[in-house]
Scaffold this active site. Structure first.
Site, PDB file in Angstrom:
ATOM      1  N   GLN A   1      23.613   3.434 -52.743  1.00  0.00           N
ATOM      2  CA  GLN A   1      22.814   2.255 -53.045  1.00  0.00           C
ATOM      3  C   GLN A   1      22.061   1.763 -51.805  1.00  0.00           C
ATOM      4  O   GLN A   1      22.583   1.789 -50.692  1.00  0.00           O
ATOM      5  CB  GLN A   1      23.711   1.139 -53.584  1.00  0.00           C
ATOM      6  CG  GLN A   1      22.968   0.135 -54.434  1.00  0.00           C
ATOM      7  CD  GLN A   1      23.886  -0.612 -55.383  1.00  0.00           C
ATOM      8  OE1 GLN A   1      24.924  -0.087 -55.787  1.00  0.00           O
ATOM      9  NE2 GLN A   1      23.524  -1.825 -55.738  1.00  0.00           N
TER      10      GLN A   1
ATOM     11  N   SER B   1      29.201   6.915 -51.318  1.00  0.00           N
ATOM     12  CA  SER B   1      29.593   5.910 -52.315  1.00  0.00           C
ATOM     13  C   SER B   1      29.234   6.415 -53.709  1.00  0.00           C
ATOM     14  O   SER B   1      29.775   7.416 -54.161  1.00  0.00           O
ATOM     15  CB  SER B   1      28.951   4.563 -51.978  1.00  0.00           C
ATOM     16  OG  SER B   1      29.469   3.531 -52.785  1.00  0.00           O
ATOM     17  N   LEU B   2      28.301   5.757 -54.421  1.00  0.00           N
ATOM     18  CA  LEU B   2      27.949   6.220 -55.765  1.00  0.00           C
ATOM     19  C   LEU B   2      27.434   7.658 -55.730  1.00  0.00           C
ATOM     20  O   LEU B   2      27.516   8.379 -56.731  1.00  0.00           O
ATOM     21  CB  LEU B   2      26.906   5.299 -56.404  1.00  0.00           C
ATOM     22  CG  LEU B   2      25.452   5.459 -55.945  1.00  0.00           C
ATOM     23  CD1 LEU B   2      24.693   6.458 -56.793  1.00  0.00           C
ATOM     24  CD2 LEU B   2      24.742   4.126 -55.965  1.00  0.00           C
TER      25      LEU B   2
ATOM     26  N   ARG C   1      30.591   1.299 -63.451  1.00  0.00           N
ATOM     27  CA  ARG C   1      30.991   1.010 -62.070  1.00  0.00           C
ATOM     28  C   ARG C   1      30.151  -0.120 -61.491  1.00  0.00           C
ATOM     29  O   ARG C   1      30.669  -1.043 -60.851  1.00  0.00           O
ATOM     30  CB  ARG C   1      30.838   2.284 -61.230  1.00  0.00           C
ATOM     31  CG  ARG C   1      31.263   2.178 -59.759  1.00  0.00           C
ATOM     32  CD  ARG C   1      31.070   3.551 -59.117  1.00  0.00           C
ATOM     33  NE  ARG C   1      31.520   3.609 -57.715  1.00  0.00           N
ATOM     34  CZ  ARG C   1      30.740   3.380 -56.673  1.00  0.00           C
ATOM     35  NH1 ARG C   1      29.464   3.050 -56.852  1.00  0.00           N
ATOM     36  NH2 ARG C   1      31.213   3.479 -55.441  1.00  0.00           N
TER      37      ARG C   1
ATOM     38  N   HIS D   1      33.399  -1.962 -51.480  1.00  0.00           N
ATOM     39  CA  HIS D   1      34.328  -1.184 -50.651  1.00  0.00           C
ATOM     40  C   HIS D   1      35.251  -2.072 -49.806  1.00  0.00           C
ATOM     41  O   HIS D   1      35.393  -1.866 -48.595  1.00  0.00           O
ATOM     42  CB  HIS D   1      33.563  -0.192 -49.769  1.00  0.00           C
ATOM     43  CG  HIS D   1      32.793   0.818 -50.555  1.00  0.00           C
ATOM     44  ND1 HIS D   1      33.408   1.782 -51.315  1.00  0.00           N
ATOM     45  CD2 HIS D   1      31.455   0.981 -50.734  1.00  0.00           C
ATOM     46  CE1 HIS D   1      32.484   2.509 -51.917  1.00  0.00           C
ATOM     47  NE2 HIS D   1      31.295   2.036 -51.583  1.00  0.00           N
TER      48      HIS D   1
ATOM     49  N   GLN E   1      38.036   4.933 -53.832  1.00  0.00           N
ATOM     50  CA  GLN E   1      36.752   4.716 -53.184  1.00  0.00           C
ATOM     51  C   GLN E   1      36.197   3.310 -53.440  1.00  0.00           C
ATOM     52  O   GLN E   1      35.480   2.752 -52.610  1.00  0.00           O
ATOM     53  CB  GLN E   1      35.773   5.787 -53.708  1.00  0.00           C
ATOM     54  CG  GLN E   1      34.405   5.804 -53.096  1.00  0.00           C
ATOM     55  CD  GLN E   1      33.353   6.062 -54.149  1.00  0.00           C
ATOM     56  OE1 GLN E   1      33.079   5.191 -54.965  1.00  0.00           O
ATOM     57  NE2 GLN E   1      32.759   7.244 -54.122  1.00  0.00           N
TER      58      GLN E   1
END
Length: 314
Positions: free
Chosen positions: A9, A94-95, A119, A207, A256
């Protein structure tokens, strides 16, 4: 040895994948599949904006995955890329880990899109607006950033959270948690030799431990989705190490949500394993810049446009 890496992102931009979809039917097919899976014309939002809507976590996450997979499918069709023959490993920030898993055949594109939509919503809903914050510390290392986070949380008191969210490499570490503690961390940074500390324009504190409700939601969702062993080695965010067992991948994806994205260590581990060419597929060039600082001996390039595809050579 080659690695494919997938952005997270912040890399989204209006116009992403538009020229690729216009030029290549394989790219358009990926975007059509994501639109169908979500029951939304996400590709139009990617092409035309508005930026405010594209930046929403629930849209940005599946959009970035879609753009990455569109590039991959075009490279396979137009440039002869064979993942199992030509690529040693994959990783995503991440994503981007979901894009990496879809690329490696662990997830279908439709399932990746649905999981990322969920998510994004779960992460947004986990913390009330204004309660959390994130800050980037520039010109520091993980140990110094962790010390600042712990000191800020202690100063704020009362079980307040300030965690290391991303160890991005190149002297950049991101903190996440309760706004009070994160703002204290910014204040402490200058006195500890950290070059710069900047509050990030984000909608939630990703996170960190405040994301526990989102982690629970993802555990439920992932339990219901088929997951195959990846066709190439996947380096997981939370371990910075290869993972192949589907159950271990599920656990890593859940961890995560609240855990640190260990990007610096992941790139270093891939380079140590022999990777000397990194290709960032999709929107933007953020990861390419990080790779050049983490593993300067390796080549790194971003592929997101028809011109980038034409320049790619095995």
């Amino acid at each position: 040895m080659r690695a494919l890496i997938f952005p997270g992102q912040g890399s989204q931009a209006v116009g992403m994948a538009r020229d690729l979809a216009a030029a290549f039917p394989q790219a358009k097919a990926v975007l059509d599949a994501v639109d169908a899976a979500l029951g939304q014309n996400l590709s139009r939002l990617m092409f035309e904006g508005p930026a405010e809507a594209l930046t929403l976590t629930t849209n940005a996450q599946p959009a970035l995955m879609a753009a990455s997979l569109a590039v991959l499918r075009v490279l396979e069709a137009e440039r002869g890329l064979d993942l199992t023959r030509d690529v040693a490993c994959v990783a995503g920030h991440s994503l981007g880990e979901y894009a990496a898993l879809a690329a490696a055949g662990s997830l279908t594109i439709a399932d990746a899109a649905k999981l990322l939509r969920l998510r994004g919503a779960a992460m947004q809903e986990a913390v009330a607006p204004g309660v959390g914050a994130m800050a980037a510390l520039i010109g520091t290392d993980l140990e110094a950033a962790r010390d600042v986070a712990e000191a800020a949380a202690q100063e704020a008191g009362g079980g307040v959270v300030c965690d290391v969210a991303n160890d991005n490499g190149g002297g950049q570490v991101v903190l996440s948690g309760d706004r009070e503690a994160v703002e204290r961390a910014i204040g402490l940074a200058a006195g500890r030799g950290i070059k710069r500390a900047v509050l990030l324009n984000v909608s939630a504190p990703f996170h960190c431990r405040l994301m526990a409700p989102a982690a629970e939601a993802m555990a439920r969702a992932l339990a219901a989705v088929p997951l195959n062993a990846p066709r190439v080695t996947l380096y997981a965010n939370v371990t910075a190490a290869p993972v192949s067992d589907p159950e271990a991948i599920r656990k890593a994806l859940v961890a995560q949500v609240t855990g640190t994205v260990r990007w610096r260590e992941s790139i270093a581990a891939m380079a140590e394993a022999g990777v000397d060419k990194f290709y960032e597929l999709g929107a933007g060039k953020v990861l390419t810049g990080l790779v050049k600082r983490i593993a300067p001996q390796a080549a790194a390039s971003a592929i997101g446009t028809p011109a980038d595809v034409a320049a790619f050579a095995l």
